[in-house]
Structures are given as C-alpha cells and as structure tokens.
Enzyme design. Sequence first.
Site, mmCIF file in Angstrom:
data_model
loop_
_atom_site.group_PDB
_atom_site.id
_atom_site.type_symbol
_atom_site.label_atom_id
_atom_site.label_comp_id
_atom_site.label_asym_id
_atom_site.label_seq_id
_atom_site.Cartn_x
_atom_site.Cartn_y
_atom_site.Cartn_z
ATOM 1 N N ARG A 254 -66.795 -86.444 77.951
ATOM 2 C CA ARG A 254 -66.808 -85.479 76.900
ATOM 3 C C ARG A 254 -66.967 -83.715 77.266
ATOM 4 O O ARG A 254 -67.641 -83.129 78.674
ATOM 5 C CB ARG A 254 -69.186 -85.579 77.320
ATOM 6 C CG ARG A 254 -69.459 -86.556 76.692
ATOM 7 C CD ARG A 254 -70.733 -86.696 76.208
ATOM 8 N NE ARG A 254 -71.840 -87.562 75.073
ATOM 9 C CZ ARG A 254 -72.598 -87.680 75.045
ATOM 10 N NH1 ARG A 254 -73.255 -87.266 74.773
ATOM 11 N NH2 ARG A 254 -72.478 -88.245 73.726
ATOM 12 N N GLN B 251 -63.905 -83.058 72.018
ATOM 13 C CA GLN B 251 -64.860 -83.238 71.742
ATOM 14 C C GLN B 251 -64.106 -84.172 69.692
ATOM 15 O O GLN B 251 -64.924 -84.886 69.066
ATOM 16 C CB GLN B 251 -65.810 -81.896 70.407
ATOM 17 C CG GLN B 251 -65.803 -81.039 71.898
ATOM 18 C CD GLN B 251 -66.793 -80.020 71.317
ATOM 19 O OE1 GLN B 251 -66.489 -78.982 70.513
ATOM 20 N NE2 GLN B 251 -68.225 -79.640 72.174
ATOM 21 N N ASP C 78 -64.462 -87.849 69.828
ATOM 22 C CA ASP C 78 -66.057 -88.367 70.335
ATOM 23 C C ASP C 78 -66.655 -89.551 69.056
ATOM 24 O O ASP C 78 -66.869 -89.144 68.364
ATOM 25 C CB ASP C 78 -66.653 -87.477 70.084
ATOM 26 C CG ASP C 78 -67.538 -87.996 71.004
ATOM 27 O OD1 ASP C 78 -68.106 -89.543 71.148
ATOM 28 O OD2 ASP C 78 -68.917 -87.073 71.432
ATOM 29 N N SER D 24 -69.991 -89.947 68.821
ATOM 30 C CA SER D 24 -70.853 -89.135 68.104
ATOM 31 C C SER D 24 -71.080 -89.318 66.983
ATOM 32 O O SER D 24 -71.694 -88.857 65.787
ATOM 33 C CB SER D 24 -70.865 -87.311 69.480
ATOM 34 O OG SER D 24 -70.903 -87.782 70.525
ATOM 35 N N TYR E 172 -75.477 -88.526 79.755
ATOM 36 C CA TYR E 172 -76.566 -89.053 79.100
ATOM 37 C C TYR E 172 -77.802 -89.280 79.741
ATOM 38 O O TYR E 172 -77.579 -89.421 80.741
ATOM 39 C CB TYR E 172 -75.518 -90.269 79.212
ATOM 40 C CG TYR E 172 -74.259 -90.561 78.249
ATOM 41 C CD1 TYR E 172 -74.278 -91.080 76.253
ATOM 42 C CD2 TYR E 172 -73.376 -90.415 78.580
ATOM 43 C CE1 TYR E 172 -72.956 -90.403 75.810
ATOM 44 C CE2 TYR E 172 -72.087 -90.526 77.798
ATOM 45 C CZ TYR E 172 -72.441 -90.560 76.554
ATOM 46 O OH TYR E 172 -70.939 -90.603 76.008
#
Length: 383
Positions: free
Chosen positions: A121, A126, A129, A132, A228
């Site tokens: 992360r 990004q 990901d 996500s 997390y």
Amino acid sequence: MKLAVPRETVGGERRVAATPETCGKLKKAGFEVFVENGAGEASSFGDSEYREAGASLTTADNLYEQADIIAKVSAPTEDETGRLRSGVILIALLNPLSNGDLIRRLAEQRVDALAMELMPRISRAQKMDALSAMSTVTGYSAVLIAASKLNRFFPMFMTAAGTIKPAKVLVLGAGVAGLQAIATAKRLGAVVEVFDVRPAVKEQVESLGARFVEVEAPAQNAEDAGGYAKEMSDDYKLKQKETIAAHVKVADVVISTALIPGKPAPVLITRDMVESMRPDTVIVDLAGEAGGNCELSKFGESVLHGGVVIEAPMHLASSLSYHASQMYARTMAAFVLDVSKDGTLNLDPENEIIAGTLVTRGGDIVHERVRATLGEAQAGGGT
C-alpha cells in the site's frame, strides 16, 4: 515473453484477467499475448475483440505449454496447478495467507508465484491494487443484494399515504468495501451508521454522509503497518460487542466487511444479536469465505433465522463481471508493465513491489509473512 490468459474454471467465477484493452497495452509493450478461446465470454468480451487487440487465441493445452507468464483472477485449481511448468510466472489472487497447500505445491513445482492481494500500500502501487478494486465491486453489490431482499424502501418517501421512513443501514468495517457500501446505501436514500475499530476512518465515513459509531474503550493501535484492521484486546472486544448489539437491534440492514488478513474473520454479529433483530431484516456478510462476521452465516448460502435473512455470497465480484474484469485487468496490466522492460518481466527482489507480492520462487517460499503464517521455518520450506 509470452503472457497467457486462461479461462477461469472455478465454479461461479466469471471474470477474466485481461481485457482487449489491456491486451493491447501489453502487446504494445513487447509481450506476446495469448488468450484461451472463450476466456472473456462470461464478462462480455468476445474472441474477435481480443484478436483485434493483437492477442492470439488458443486452447488451454497450448496456452499452458507455451506461457512464460500466466495471468489469472482466481487461484489455480488442482488441475490448473498440475499444468504449470517449472519456471513459469503465475500472477493471480492466490489468498496465500490461508491457502498453504497451494503455496507449498507451487513451490514444489518451482513456479514463481506473485499474489495480487499482497500489493504494497504505497502511492506508486495504487493503480495495481486489485484487492481495493474488487472490494469496490463487492461493497456496491452487497447493498444491491440487501435492497433486493429487504421488504421495504431504502429512501424516505413523501406520499399521499403519508411519509415512508428511510431504511436504517449499519455497515461494519470501513475499508474499501465498507466505504463503497456506505456510498451506495446513501445514494439509495438510507440512513447509514458505520462501525470500525480504526478511529482514523471517521473522517472518511462522515464525508460520505454516514454517522460513525465509536466504542468507549481504552485506546490502542487498531491497524497494522499496511493500514489493515488488526485483532483487538479482550477489553475492547467486550465493549465492541455491547455497542454493536445496540445498533444491530434497530437496523433494517447490516452489511459486514471486517477481515483480518491471515486470520479467521472476527465474529461481530452473534446469534443473540440476530435474534434481537426484527423479522424481514437483512444481513449481508462479506467475510463469509473467512468464516463470517455473523455467527450464523454459511458461505455461499442464504440463511433464514427467525425471519432475518443472512446472505454470505460467493464470487460476489463476478456478479458484475464486465466492470470487475475491466478493473482487475487494469491493475494486472499496470503491475506487469511497471516491473517489466521490452516485454520481459523482471523479478528483482530489490523492487519494493516485487518484494511485496512474490510468494514462491525457484522452489522456495520467499515471502516472509506468508512463510511465517504457514509455519515455514525458513526459505526452502516448500521444497
């Protein structure tokens, strides 16, 4: 290098790891791209579209025989794993912290496996990901399931027959799936409350128009280094249970998304809580695969308990396979393109993204966290 995209064979899996759009990008970057016949059909991507993008269509047998890189969505089945050649690079959602038998077998077969859900992360990653991206799909879909099962309206209505009150939705967990569930429920006009162990997400929750439910308990660090949620103290859990029980009791819909990587999902909704709810209310448990946030959930099944509908859907992202495939394929392509040059993938352990995602290499389980979770004493435990 030859990058191959097989058709997914796990029951209920309708996504595909590359779309015609991403195949074109990979081809332009120097990769030879092979796609199994019909791989994109369930996601509304036809073979002709792949051909137009420069991919070669072939059979599963030819694909596994030729591939230098296998790009998948779901972890390989036993049959698919048996087809993987020594030295091939596998990229997929492998669930490595809970899928020890598969990881050990990949190591034994000397497959170089990268897990998309272990993507670091960091800002650079990004766009890669996948976790996500898929959580966005499941959070949205969870609300649609709830709305279809609830026997009342979500929004407030002013009618000639009087005012209809909006539905009350409680979201447990404000990660990506939870935040998307909040946004979707608000779009449908519900009143939304949200619980999360991480106080840092309060601002995000409130920015979406929801109310953040806080637990009055001793403060402690509620998230790990990756952002997390992590397991909390017994003291906190007791206060948490009391708080959640009070809000579950008056909710029309509860959507639970709480997960702790590598561990069973925390049970947040007990049998007693379910039995305190009004008949015809709905629980959608997105943590079903990890055991469930609801004590009565059964993964892949719909349970009716005292008039309360409890859904723990399987392959939820696949229910919107067109956009789910589009999003997953873009994260996959971004990853491959970032760690390659002139059509050659470079598994450089000094690269932070490779170090974060590489699980097995050259016969060893090389990812420290995976090795520790599976109880492997050292690299080489899988050989």
